[in-house]
Design an enzyme around this catalytic site. Sequence first.
Site, PDB file in Angstrom:
ATOM      1  N   LYS A   1      -9.013  23.191 -13.822  1.00 28.75           N
ATOM      2  CA  LYS A   1     -10.087  22.859 -14.539  1.00 28.75           C
ATOM      3  C   LYS A   1     -11.570  23.594 -14.218  1.00 28.75           C
ATOM      4  O   LYS A   1     -11.401  23.643 -13.160  1.00 28.75           O
ATOM      5  CB  LYS A   1     -10.214  21.331 -14.987  1.00 28.75           C
TER       6      LYS A   1
ATOM      7  N   SER B   1      -4.594  23.889 -21.227  1.00 28.87           N
ATOM      8  CA  SER B   1      -6.189  23.136 -21.619  1.00 28.87           C
ATOM      9  C   SER B   1      -7.335  24.883 -20.793  1.00 28.87           C
ATOM     10  O   SER B   1      -8.353  24.302 -20.944  1.00 28.87           O
ATOM     11  CB  SER B   1      -6.231  22.444 -20.952  1.00 28.87           C
TER      12      SER B   1
END
Length: 200
Positions: A155, A118
């Site tokens: 993230k 990701s």
Amino acid sequence: MIKLTARQQQILDLIRDHIAETGYPPTRAEIAEILGFKSANAAEEHLKALARKGAIEMIAGASRGIRLPEVQSGIPLVGRVAAGSPILAQEHIEDYCDIPHNFFSPKADFLLTVHGMSMKDIGILDGDLLAVHKTDQVRNGDIVVARIDNEVTVKRFKRERNRAQVELWPENPDFNVIEVDLRDANFAIEGLSVGVIRRS
């Protein structure tokens, strides 16, 4: 594997941090002051419990008479994180990497194995070791390690002022933004990314 209470783990972490920063262990009075105990005797009782469990060794007659058995050098590598326990709890540490903590700036407190792609567009790949500075003080745009309902994720952090919502952005268009409502989500920032080590 030594099983410690949350308070015992807190004291053990304090001892480790103090030794890492100053080169010597804290006194009972310093432990009591930092952790808000009413007296040094309260700290002494916790230290005795840690010694009984083999987490520390106590040296009689010395104000700083605390020793960590088999002190590991380097940065701890954290594995899977159990629900409800601190990320640096002893049972989560799989290994130690022989890298000085101050190799990164700010210093790296632990390493975390990256799972998934990701964050690939900024060079954080599956299997990489992410160097993490343990803090919950982060700014918009920082790459963070966050815990949501006891799942750990890496993230980019975004939060608008005065809003009870946090957005965790991937760096890969194949993945969705994670939106977290702070009013009902079990959410915590575990640390700030300070570097990446690629496993060869």
